[in-house]
Design a protein around this motif. Structure first.
Motif, mmCIF file in Angstrom:
data_model
loop_
_atom_site.group_PDB
_atom_site.id
_atom_site.type_symbol
_atom_site.label_atom_id
_atom_site.label_comp_id
_atom_site.label_asym_id
_atom_site.label_seq_id
_atom_site.Cartn_x
_atom_site.Cartn_y
_atom_site.Cartn_z
ATOM 1 N N THR A 7 0.965 -1.149 -0.220
ATOM 2 C CA THR A 7 -0.020 -0.044 -0.141
ATOM 3 C C THR A 7 0.970 1.370 0.097
ATOM 4 O O THR A 7 0.610 2.102 -0.792
ATOM 5 C CB THR A 7 -0.946 -0.117 1.313
ATOM 6 O OG1 THR A 7 -1.730 -1.188 1.220
ATOM 7 C CG2 THR A 7 -1.891 1.216 1.303
ATOM 8 N N GLY A 8 1.968 1.258 0.572
ATOM 9 C CA GLY A 8 2.964 2.426 0.900
ATOM 10 C C GLY A 8 3.687 2.530 -0.562
ATOM 11 O O GLY A 8 3.571 3.675 -1.068
ATOM 12 N N ASP A 9 4.025 1.382 -1.143
ATOM 13 C CA ASP A 9 4.488 1.723 -2.392
ATOM 14 C C ASP A 9 3.493 2.057 -3.478
ATOM 15 O O ASP A 9 3.833 3.040 -4.381
ATOM 16 C CB ASP A 9 5.112 0.309 -2.831
ATOM 17 C CG ASP A 9 6.326 -0.225 -2.065
ATOM 18 O OD1 ASP A 9 6.854 0.648 -1.393
ATOM 19 O OD2 ASP A 9 6.598 -1.353 -2.195
ATOM 20 N N ALA A 10 2.274 1.602 -3.381
ATOM 21 C CA ALA A 10 1.114 2.133 -4.322
ATOM 22 C C ALA A 10 1.113 3.786 -4.144
ATOM 23 O O ALA A 10 0.622 4.394 -5.086
ATOM 24 C CB ALA A 10 0.150 1.436 -4.263
ATOM 25 N N MET A 11 0.977 4.314 -3.188
ATOM 26 C CA MET A 11 0.871 5.588 -2.573
ATOM 27 C C MET A 11 2.210 6.347 -3.241
ATOM 28 O O MET A 11 1.583 7.465 -3.808
ATOM 29 C CB MET A 11 0.369 5.713 -1.175
ATOM 30 C CG MET A 11 -0.815 5.066 -0.558
ATOM 31 S SD MET A 11 -1.016 5.074 1.183
ATOM 32 C CE MET A 11 -0.996 7.239 1.263
ATOM 33 N N GLU A 12 2.965 5.879 -2.950
ATOM 34 C CA GLU A 12 4.154 6.521 -3.439
ATOM 35 C C GLU A 12 3.926 6.876 -5.103
ATOM 36 O O GLU A 12 4.296 7.861 -5.510
ATOM 37 C CB GLU A 12 5.638 5.815 -3.014
ATOM 38 C CG GLU A 12 5.929 6.188 -1.556
ATOM 39 C CD GLU A 12 7.080 5.555 -1.237
ATOM 40 O OE1 GLU A 12 7.691 4.812 -2.125
ATOM 41 O OE2 GLU A 12 7.330 5.296 -0.041
ATOM 42 N N GLU A 13 3.835 5.644 -5.654
ATOM 43 C CA GLU A 13 3.897 5.901 -7.209
ATOM 44 C C GLU A 13 2.674 6.765 -7.334
ATOM 45 O O GLU A 13 2.879 7.455 -8.569
ATOM 46 C CB GLU A 13 3.430 4.293 -7.672
ATOM 47 C CG GLU A 13 4.638 3.436 -7.567
ATOM 48 C CD GLU A 13 4.310 2.006 -8.033
ATOM 49 O OE1 GLU A 13 3.339 1.746 -8.780
ATOM 50 O OE2 GLU A 13 5.257 1.281 -7.491
ATOM 51 N N ALA A 14 1.435 6.702 -6.911
ATOM 52 C CA ALA A 14 0.332 7.614 -7.137
ATOM 53 C C ALA A 14 0.786 8.849 -6.941
ATOM 54 O O ALA A 14 0.407 9.557 -7.846
ATOM 55 C CB ALA A 14 -0.857 7.032 -6.412
ATOM 56 N N ALA A 15 1.634 9.162 -6.031
ATOM 57 C CA ALA A 15 2.013 10.697 -5.753
ATOM 58 C C ALA A 15 2.693 11.100 -6.910
ATOM 59 O O ALA A 15 2.641 12.351 -7.396
ATOM 60 C CB ALA A 15 2.562 10.672 -4.278
ATOM 61 N N GLU A 16 3.705 10.254 -7.289
ATOM 62 C CA GLU A 16 4.745 10.482 -8.467
ATOM 63 C C GLU A 16 3.731 10.774 -9.536
ATOM 64 O O GLU A 16 4.406 11.900 -10.489
ATOM 65 C CB GLU A 16 5.818 9.634 -8.327
ATOM 66 C CG GLU A 16 6.700 9.603 -7.307
ATOM 67 C CD GLU A 16 7.717 8.321 -7.628
ATOM 68 O OE1 GLU A 16 7.611 7.436 -8.540
ATOM 69 O OE2 GLU A 16 8.482 8.084 -6.570
ATOM 70 N N GLU A 17 2.933 9.941 -10.013
ATOM 71 C CA GLU A 17 2.118 10.077 -11.198
ATOM 72 C C GLU A 17 1.421 11.368 -11.107
ATOM 73 O O GLU A 17 1.293 12.043 -12.164
ATOM 74 C CB GLU A 17 1.351 8.919 -11.459
ATOM 75 C CG GLU A 17 2.087 7.676 -11.621
ATOM 76 C CD GLU A 17 1.206 6.497 -11.787
ATOM 77 O OE1 GLU A 17 0.005 6.568 -11.577
ATOM 78 O OE2 GLU A 17 1.639 5.365 -12.095
ATOM 79 N N THR A 18 0.791 11.637 -9.940
ATOM 80 C CA THR A 18 0.041 13.009 -10.002
ATOM 81 C C THR A 18 0.934 14.206 -10.105
ATOM 82 O O THR A 18 0.395 15.199 -10.808
ATOM 83 C CB THR A 18 -0.618 13.070 -8.460
ATOM 84 O OG1 THR A 18 -1.476 11.674 -8.510
ATOM 85 C CG2 THR A 18 -1.760 14.176 -8.484
#
Length: 75
Positions: free
Chosen positions: A53-64
């Protein structure tokens, strides 16, 4: 005399037959170990899920952030 020796021998054999040399686990101990093992597995699964979940949140933040920069450049 014969009867007393026979009685002592029978008592000794009965005592040895009832007492076991090895320890056997009771059903409660077996169940306790199974619960402990499943709790450890559940804890490991929760840690893995939290990491994912932490990894997914970091990826989503970078994409945003990248999408915001692209939008800013287009304007």
């Amino acid at each position: 005399m014969k009867k007393s020796i026979l009685s002592i021998t029978m008592a000794a054999l009965l005592g040895l037959g009832v007492v076991s040399c090895r320890e056997e686990k009771t059903e409660a101990e077996k169940a306790g170990e199974a619960v402990e093992e499943s709790m450890e597995e559940a804890g490991d699964a929760m840690e893995d899920a939290a990491d994912e979940t932490g990894d997914a949140m970091e990826e989503a933040a970078e994409e945003t952030e990248e999408a915001a920069e692209e939008t800013k450049e287009e304007m």
